[in-house]
Design an enzyme around this catalytic site. Sequence first.
Site, mmCIF file in Angstrom:
data_model
loop_
_atom_site.group_PDB
_atom_site.id
_atom_site.type_symbol
_atom_site.label_atom_id
_atom_site.label_comp_id
_atom_site.label_asym_id
_atom_site.label_seq_id
_atom_site.Cartn_x
_atom_site.Cartn_y
_atom_site.Cartn_z
ATOM 1 N N SER A 265 46.719 46.082 50.858
ATOM 2 C CA SER A 265 46.828 47.020 51.969
ATOM 3 C C SER A 265 45.937 48.235 51.713
ATOM 4 C CB SER A 265 48.306 47.410 52.143
ATOM 5 O OG SER A 265 48.473 48.181 53.296
ATOM 6 N N LYS B 241 46.119 47.279 58.485
ATOM 7 C CA LYS B 241 46.892 47.384 57.245
ATOM 8 C C LYS B 241 48.364 47.694 57.538
ATOM 9 C CE LYS B 241 43.428 46.724 54.276
ATOM 10 N NZ LYS B 241 43.267 45.463 53.547
ATOM 11 N N ILE C 180 37.637 44.612 44.379
ATOM 12 C CA ILE C 180 39.007 44.699 43.890
ATOM 13 C C ILE C 180 39.620 43.315 43.663
ATOM 14 C CG2 ILE C 180 41.348 45.355 44.632
ATOM 15 C CD1 ILE C 180 40.091 47.851 45.915
ATOM 16 N N ILE D 136 38.845 53.317 45.181
ATOM 17 C CA ILE D 136 38.593 52.625 43.913
ATOM 18 C C ILE D 136 37.081 52.625 43.629
ATOM 19 C CG2 ILE D 136 38.789 50.426 42.672
ATOM 20 C CD1 ILE D 136 41.515 51.811 43.179
ATOM 21 N N ASP E 273 36.233 31.116 56.175
ATOM 22 C CA ASP E 273 36.371 32.360 56.935
ATOM 23 C C ASP E 273 37.849 32.485 57.289
ATOM 24 O OD1 ASP E 273 36.481 34.324 58.982
ATOM 25 O OD2 ASP E 273 34.407 33.898 59.558
ATOM 26 N N LYS F 74 50.059 31.130 56.207
ATOM 27 C CA LYS F 74 50.589 29.981 56.971
ATOM 28 C C LYS F 74 50.073 28.668 56.377
ATOM 29 C CE LYS F 74 51.902 28.290 61.252
ATOM 30 N NZ LYS F 74 53.309 28.298 61.666
#
Length: 277
Positions: free
Chosen positions: A152, A170, A29, A199, A75, A135
């Site tokens: 999400s 999520k 996605i 999906i 990562d 951040k």
Amino acid sequence: MAAVDTTQIFKTDIFNGKILLCSGGGSGICRGMTEAMVRHGAKAVIISRNFEKLQKAAEEMSKATNGEVFPIQADVRKPEDLEKAVAKTIEKYGHIDFLINGAAGNFLAPFDSLSYNAFRTVIEIDLLGSYNLTKAALQHLRASNGAIINVSATLHYTGTIFQQHAGAAKAGIDALTKHWAVELGPSGVRVNGIAPGPIASTEGLSRLAGDMLDPEQIPIQRVGEVQDIAQTTVFLFSQGASYITGQTIVVDGGHYLQTSSPAYPQSVLAGVPDSKL
Ligand code: COA
Ligand code: NAP
């Protein structure tokens, strides 16, 4: 992966000069979300753990779009990796306008076979990973009046069996979308989420549903495509969405609403005229 192309729907130059940073952009996605943004003029940096996979995806996307996609290994559980990835992006492009938090891990696991470490791992990749990357990139997003999309899911809307780890992660991400929208809005940063339904041709779908998903279970009567998520991405990052923040948009053809509908017993349906849709 099938080509993703939203240029029939949105103008091709709307993201000219913009820089996208996308975690998980080397596959599935998020690769589609990235490709769409590049087709509209953005340059993209994609990050994940497997550099070979990233590099191949970056080359293929650059070629397919005649644009620029740059891979950086990182990562999302390691803030130091992300600080370096952001620094490298700034060194190369000078600014970051858009951020997609898409890196995730998932598998089906009943409570009894979900170890302490398995639960923690998914929370660390999905939820903490989204926090960590945001951040690391935040000062640059503020400087560019940028925008964020958190990827999400709909698992936690209904409470999906064998999915407590991903659903909890999520749900946390959806909370961050709202908190960040409120806190970052005054400094010009919009924050939204996309909650995809199942999906087609993705790792997520093959892990959770195999090839067993019946399109007839979905109100729109087809399984979602990466293209559906790409279209929503382009819209949410565009000026067309300039007054939208703090929202997680469900892109699932009505799937989760349908799965939360009651299964009426045949004995009841027998007395309801025209009950067979
Ligand atoms: N069922 C139950 N537990 C599982 C599991 C499964 N299918 N797969 C992994 N785990 C457990 C491991 O056993 C380990 O727990 P333990 O130490 O108690 O044995 C823990 O999860 C971490 O596994 P590990 O393989 O060390 O993690 P990793 O960091 O290398 O990989 C994963 C992360 C597990 C999420 C891996 O599946 C992954 O990399 N996924 C990315 C792709 C993906 O999931 N795509 C779909 C997105 S929706
Ligand atoms: P995918 O192709 O497996 O995408 C997940 C990506 O995350 C991979 O590119 C992976 O790359 C990266 N990743 C995993 N762990 C990482 C880590 N620790 N650090 C950095 N990158 C990491 O799966 P997908 O199905 O397309 O899912 C993409 C997103 O959509 C996820 O957020 C998922 O939860 C969400 N979603 C998917 C569906 C669906 O039907 N597929 C439905 C709802 C929501 P590396 O292995 O190289 O690290």
